[in-house]
Enzyme design. Structure first.
Site, PDB file in Angstrom:
ATOM      1  N   CYS A  77       0.307  -2.078   0.010  1.00 35.99           N
ATOM      2  CA  CYS A  77      -0.151  -0.249  -0.251  1.00 35.99           C
ATOM      3  C   CYS A  77       0.558   1.179   0.187  1.00 35.99           C
ATOM      4  O   CYS A  77       1.935   1.482   0.700  1.00 35.99           O
ATOM      5  CB  CYS A  77      -0.885   0.173   1.193  1.00 35.99           C
ATOM      6  N   CYS A  80       0.367   3.776   3.583  1.00 38.70           N
ATOM      7  CA  CYS A  80       0.544   3.138   4.429  1.00 38.70           C
ATOM      8  C   CYS A  80       2.165   2.598   4.949  1.00 38.70           C
ATOM      9  O   CYS A  80       2.207   2.031   6.093  1.00 38.70           O
ATOM     10  CB  CYS A  80      -0.642   2.517   5.575  1.00 38.70           C
TER      11      CYS A  80
END
Length: 353
Positions: A77, A80
């Protein structure tokens, strides 16, 4: 994505999918680095604290680490950045070794440079991982060395310099914070320290409340002056006064109404590890619980589950440092120094709050 689902099903890792999902719903930063969640519909994997919108439960699987997720065909991701968690923790461990090996406490700038981070960012990162700032960690290390040197015998002055202090004044200031008394008093078993005490009634039984001039040093059920004397054999024990009676009344209110905010002065000694565990315990809100593994992860020591449990048992301030909010990983009560019935009663009261 069916291939990914099949791979997850065959992974022989002791992950509890329900617990992992709950961690994602809480966005639990303490469990970052312990596992990742992979989304079947997007092919993305995230850490538990990811702020992105949660997918549907049936579209998410859990893997032990980023390497396993990448091997299954998922990608990190970009929001994050789950791959950076491991790097951050390695940097903190390197910084702790650097601080521990320095003759004098290094500055924040020196520690951050050694770790390869900007000072302000590394300050936040170090505290998030350990529960302490780099400066507080350095002070705790020196206090532990001072304690060890004092216990080995020899003069107080030599112990102070062996522990890495440049001046006795700083040693005495740190000792009052970490040992609960001066170096001389610690070396002599607490001689010269005055502890006032009182036993008060609560709906869960009698409670011993004891304090030094600095703050509360003992809160316990079913104990009395004889028990206190065994813990502090050379201290000067005295009965309670008006100030202690006021503190004791607040302790009883905390037992009866655990949801009430309270700020009481403390005087407890402990290692840097114990202090970090106790701070993590105090951060658990009333009505919530954590596992011993979650406490260990919260202080940046995910492998120290048993040691975290021991630190909970070493807690000398019942209820105020809420070790009763820690359960086993299977959700069972686990142990409690003052009996499981009391632990159950405290948790039930907090649940009603």
């Amino acid at each position: 994505m069916n291939q990914m689902t099949d791979l997850s099903a065959s992974t022989q890792m002791p992950l509890d999918p329900d617990a992992c999902w709950d961690a994602f719903l809480r966005r639990d930063r303490a469990l970052d680095g312990q596992f990742v969640g992979a989304v079947l519909t997007t092919g993305i994997y995230c850490k538990p604290s990811c702020a992105a919108r949660h997918p549907r439960r049936e579209n998410m699987i859990f893997l032990p680490d980023p390497e396993a997720a990448r091997a299954a065909g998922f990608r990190a991701c970009l929001r994050c950045r789950p791959d950076e968690v491991g790097r951050d923790r390695l940097a903190v461990e390197a910084a702790k070794l650097f601080i521990g090996g320095a003759e004098t406490p290094p500055s924040l700038e020196e520690v951050a440079a050694h770790a390869g981070y900007a000072p302000h960012h590394f300050h936040r990162l170090f505290k998030r991982e350990t529960g302490l700032t780099p400066a507080a960690y350095a002070r705790s290390l020196r206090a532990e060395r001072l304690k060890a040197a004092l216990e080995e015998g020899g003069s107080v002055t030599s112990a102070i310099y062996e522990a890495g202090y440049n001046a006795p004044s700083r040693a005495y200031a740190d000792a009052e914070r970490h040992l609960g008394m001066t170096p001389s008093a610690w070396k002599d078993g607490g001689r010269g320290v005055t502890i006032r005490h009182v036993v008060v009634e609560s709906s869960l039984g009698p409670v011993l409340v004891a304090a030094t001039a600095k703050g509360l040093c003992r809160i316990s059920f079913d104990e009395n002056e004889a028990d206190l004397r065994r813990r502090f054999p050379k201290a000067d024990l005295m009965g309670g006064d008006a100030a202690l009676e006021g503190l004791a009344a607040q302790v009883v209110r905390l037992i009866e109404e655990p949801g009430r905010p309270i700020d009481l002065p403390l005087d407890v000694c402990g290692t840097a590890f114990q202090q970090a565990v106790w701070e993590a315990l105090r951060a658990i809100p009333p009505g919530e619980t954590r596992s011993y593994g979650e406490i260990a992860a919260a202080i940046g020591k995910p492998g120290a589950v048993r040691a975290a449990g021991t630190a909970c048992g070493d807690n000398g301030l019942a209820v105020l440092i809420p070790c009763h909010r820690v359960l086993r990983s299977d959700g069972s009560l686990g142990g409690y120094a003052y009996g499981l019935e009391r632990k159950k009663a405290l948790l039930e009261r907090e649940g009603r709050g």
